[in-house]
Every structure is written in C-alpha cells, then in structure tokens.
Scaffold this motif. Sequence first.
Motif, mmCIF file in Angstrom:
data_model
loop_
_atom_site.group_PDB
_atom_site.id
_atom_site.type_symbol
_atom_site.label_atom_id
_atom_site.label_comp_id
_atom_site.label_asym_id
_atom_site.label_seq_id
_atom_site.Cartn_x
_atom_site.Cartn_y
_atom_site.Cartn_z
ATOM 1 N N PRO A 10 0.819 -1.211 0.000
ATOM 2 C CA PRO A 10 0.000 0.000 0.000
ATOM 3 C C PRO A 10 0.856 1.266 0.000
ATOM 4 O O PRO A 10 1.929 1.301 0.596
ATOM 5 N N ASP A 11 0.371 2.277 -0.690
ATOM 6 C CA ASP A 11 1.067 3.562 -0.754
ATOM 7 C C ASP A 11 1.031 4.229 0.626
ATOM 8 O O ASP A 11 -0.050 4.456 1.180
ATOM 9 N N PRO A 12 2.189 4.551 1.214
ATOM 10 C CA PRO A 12 2.184 5.237 2.519
ATOM 11 C C PRO A 12 1.629 6.653 2.467
ATOM 12 O O PRO A 12 1.429 7.277 3.508
ATOM 13 N N GLU A 13 1.395 7.178 1.276
ATOM 14 C CA GLU A 13 0.759 8.482 1.081
ATOM 15 C C GLU A 13 1.497 9.611 1.807
ATOM 16 O O GLU A 13 0.986 10.201 2.763
ATOM 17 N N ILE A 14 2.680 9.898 1.328
ATOM 18 C CA ILE A 14 3.439 11.032 1.849
ATOM 19 C C ILE A 14 2.869 12.301 1.241
ATOM 20 O O ILE A 14 2.822 12.455 0.021
ATOM 21 N N LEU A 15 2.406 13.212 2.082
ATOM 22 C CA LEU A 15 1.769 14.447 1.632
ATOM 23 C C LEU A 15 2.620 15.628 2.086
ATOM 24 O O LEU A 15 2.713 15.918 3.279
ATOM 25 N N THR A 16 3.261 16.305 1.143
ATOM 26 C CA THR A 16 4.060 17.487 1.465
ATOM 27 C C THR A 16 3.150 18.705 1.441
ATOM 28 O O THR A 16 2.986 19.369 0.412
ATOM 29 N N CYS A 17 2.546 18.970 2.587
ATOM 30 C CA CYS A 17 1.564 20.049 2.683
ATOM 31 C C CYS A 17 2.086 21.240 3.474
ATOM 32 O O CYS A 17 1.419 22.275 3.562
ATOM 33 N N GLY A 18 3.270 21.108 4.081
ATOM 34 C CA GLY A 18 3.780 22.193 4.905
ATOM 35 C C GLY A 18 3.143 22.189 6.284
ATOM 36 O O GLY A 18 2.130 21.516 6.524
ATOM 37 N N MET A 19 3.728 22.950 7.190
ATOM 38 C CA MET A 19 3.224 23.017 8.564
ATOM 39 C C MET A 19 3.268 24.458 9.063
ATOM 40 O O MET A 19 4.293 25.132 8.938
ATOM 41 N N HIS A 20 2.150 24.926 9.608
ATOM 42 C CA HIS A 20 2.090 26.213 10.286
ATOM 43 C C HIS A 20 2.157 25.965 11.790
ATOM 44 O O HIS A 20 1.384 25.165 12.327
ATOM 45 N N TYR A 74 -2.742 19.570 17.417
ATOM 46 C CA TYR A 74 -2.536 19.768 15.987
ATOM 47 C C TYR A 74 -3.693 19.188 15.183
ATOM 48 O O TYR A 74 -4.448 18.336 15.657
ATOM 49 N N VAL A 75 -3.788 19.675 13.949
ATOM 50 C CA VAL A 75 -4.709 19.128 12.953
ATOM 51 C C VAL A 75 -3.863 18.757 11.735
ATOM 52 O O VAL A 75 -3.085 19.579 11.248
ATOM 53 N N ILE A 76 -4.018 17.521 11.259
ATOM 54 C CA ILE A 76 -3.227 17.029 10.138
ATOM 55 C C ILE A 76 -4.157 16.639 8.997
ATOM 56 O O ILE A 76 -5.024 15.780 9.174
ATOM 57 N N PRO A 77 -4.019 17.261 7.823
ATOM 58 C CA PRO A 77 -4.839 16.861 6.674
ATOM 59 C C PRO A 77 -4.281 15.605 6.012
ATOM 60 O O PRO A 77 -3.072 15.391 5.977
ATOM 61 N N ARG A 78 -5.183 14.766 5.505
ATOM 62 C CA ARG A 78 -4.796 13.629 4.685
ATOM 63 C C ARG A 78 -5.152 13.910 3.227
ATOM 64 O O ARG A 78 -5.991 14.772 2.929
ATOM 65 N N ALA A 79 -4.542 13.172 2.323
ATOM 66 C CA ALA A 79 -4.753 13.411 0.901
ATOM 67 C C ALA A 79 -6.203 13.210 0.487
ATOM 68 O O ALA A 79 -6.684 13.838 -0.457
#
Length: 357
Positions: free
Chosen positions: A86-96, A237-242
């Motif tokens: 399965p794709d580990p789904e690395i999401l480069t979304c940045g962090m504030h 924190y809040v973390i978005p998924r793809a």
Amino acid sequence: MTREADVAIVGGGVVGQLLALALSDRGRTVLLLDAGPACPPASWAGGGILSALFPWRYPDPLTALTLDACTRYQVLARRILAVEGPDPEILTCGMHVEAGDEMAAALSWAERYAISAEPASDSPLGAEGVVSFPTIAAIRNPRLLKGLATLLAAEHVAVQRPVTVVGMDAVAGRWRLETSAGVVVAQQVALSAGAWSAGLLASRGLQMPLMPVKGEMLLYGPQVPAPPHILLAREGYVIPRADGHMLVGSTVQPGLMDHRLTDEAGRFLENVAARLWPPLVGQIPLAQWAGIRPGSSRSWPIMGELPGGPGLFVATGHYRNGLVSAPASAELLADLMCGRTPSLDPEPYSVSSSSPP
C-alpha cells in the motif's frame, strides 16, 4: 521448537521493522518478534508528521535523526510500491506552527539547518507569531506499517507474530530467548519494543529512564474542507490527509499504559479541533483511539549496545518522534550491529550518555 537467526528483533513497530529491513539489506538473517495486539506499537497511533513538534526546542541529536526523514521515506515508499504494497501516502503540505515569542528562535533554527521557513502572514492560526515550514510532510502511518510488512515478506525476512518474550539469557556467546512460541537463539538481540522495552530491560536488571505516555487522537471525515497545511499549536494539531480526512491530536498522559478511551480526552480534542480549524465545529469524529508512547527523561532516543551484555542492543525512548526519526535510527543501529561506522556519531544516543553534545 527452536528457531535460529543472526539477529532477533523484539518489537514490530516502525523502528523494529525498519531495523529488520536494514539488517537484511546488510546480509544478516533476521527474525522479527512482534507481540501484536498484546503490546501494540505506538507507530500506528500517531499523526505521521515528518518533523519534530516545535523542532527548534530539541537538541542536536534528535534533529540529526529527523532532517532527511521525508527523503528516506520517499525512497522507502518506492520500495513498498515496487512489491505491490500500500502507498504510505506522503503528503508534502507544509506546517504552520504557533510560535508566539519563539518566532526568532524558530527562524534561526531553520536557517541553521537550511530548512525553508518564514513568518506566515495568512494562517488559520492567526496573523502574528506563526511560522510556516512549507516543505514539511506527513505520512499515513498505518499504511506505512502495512507496507513495511509487505516489503519484509517480499525480502524473505522472517516475522513471528503474535509472540511475546518472557526471558533472555546469554548462553555460550549467543542469546537464548524464551518466548510464548518456543525458543529463539541468536547471535545478537535488538530490543525495540517501545514502552514495553522497560519491562524486558528490567528482567535483565537494567533500569533506564523510560516511562509510558498515553496519547489519544480523533479522526474526522471529509464532510468539511481540510486545512491546506498541518496546523500546530500548544494544545495540539490538525493534520490533513490526501483524501480529505483530518487527524486531531493529541493528549499526553505520562505513566499510563491503558488503551481505554476517555470522554475527557475526546472533549479536549474536539475543543482543539474547533480552535485550530473552525470548520470542524459541530462535526462528529469518525473515530477515537489511544496509543502508548515510549517516553524518556531525555528528549532524544536511547540506542546502542547495552553494558554488560555483548550482543544485546536497544532502540527505545523515541517518545513523540519515533516515526520521523525511525529511518535514521534503524540505519545507525544496523551499522553498529554490523560493526560499521555510522554516519552519525553514536555516542549521544548511547545508554551512558545523559546530555547532548
């Protein structure tokens, strides 16, 4: 039944699995012993942020383990996908990050390590005191663990689960492990059992500055838009998924090894969600869960060979930074176990080290 291997690894979390892969890549035969649901790893329960939280607050030994985590996981993801995992789904979304009066320290840290960072003038966390790290990513850790299991199977690394270790003894220059499934004999043993490592070490008369730290989290569905970035503040924190889902975390309860969920934690996390990302106000979480982190009295992990026990190694005390520091941790320990010189100085991580350089 007796099983033999060059190395027996106790603990099937992300550090244990990556260590098994690293040792196998170096030509060692490995048997990974995973307790399964009896002692679930913290790896699946966290948020998967590929950065330390408030990273400028940590000493150099922890930072050194985290700097190239995203690149390492991208390479690993390609290996997993190549064996149809399965794709580990690395999401480069940045962090504030809500830095407040630590803004200067945060920017200075980023400049020192050549990490992109700048004040965020337009952030859900506020107009002032927020620093943006645009290159920070998050990984979907449950999918990562499943992918690692697929990769280990494809590489013919032996994994035994569920199995618990009930005793360890050095016999004629080798290690003999008594387990719930029989005897394991190995030239070397690596303990990477997270919060459960303390009990195994105590059975050898070794006391370490380890403690369990319970944490609970919430999952929200994509009924409302997710934030474009990871949002980190003092309370959580809040973390978005793809796919639009969002993780909200996390509580910190030192000394607890109890996976039972609490209404108090749920309410606290709902308030965190509402404060950091207002579209979540009134939304009902899809799930709540708990994990037990391997806490330590120091803020970087304990890794290396144990005194008085040739061939007995440990990797524990990663606390909230196990996932981000796991690839570098596994490489360092695998090099030590194979008699190679690691790319990082191993001394700060040794059992005897009490302060960073």
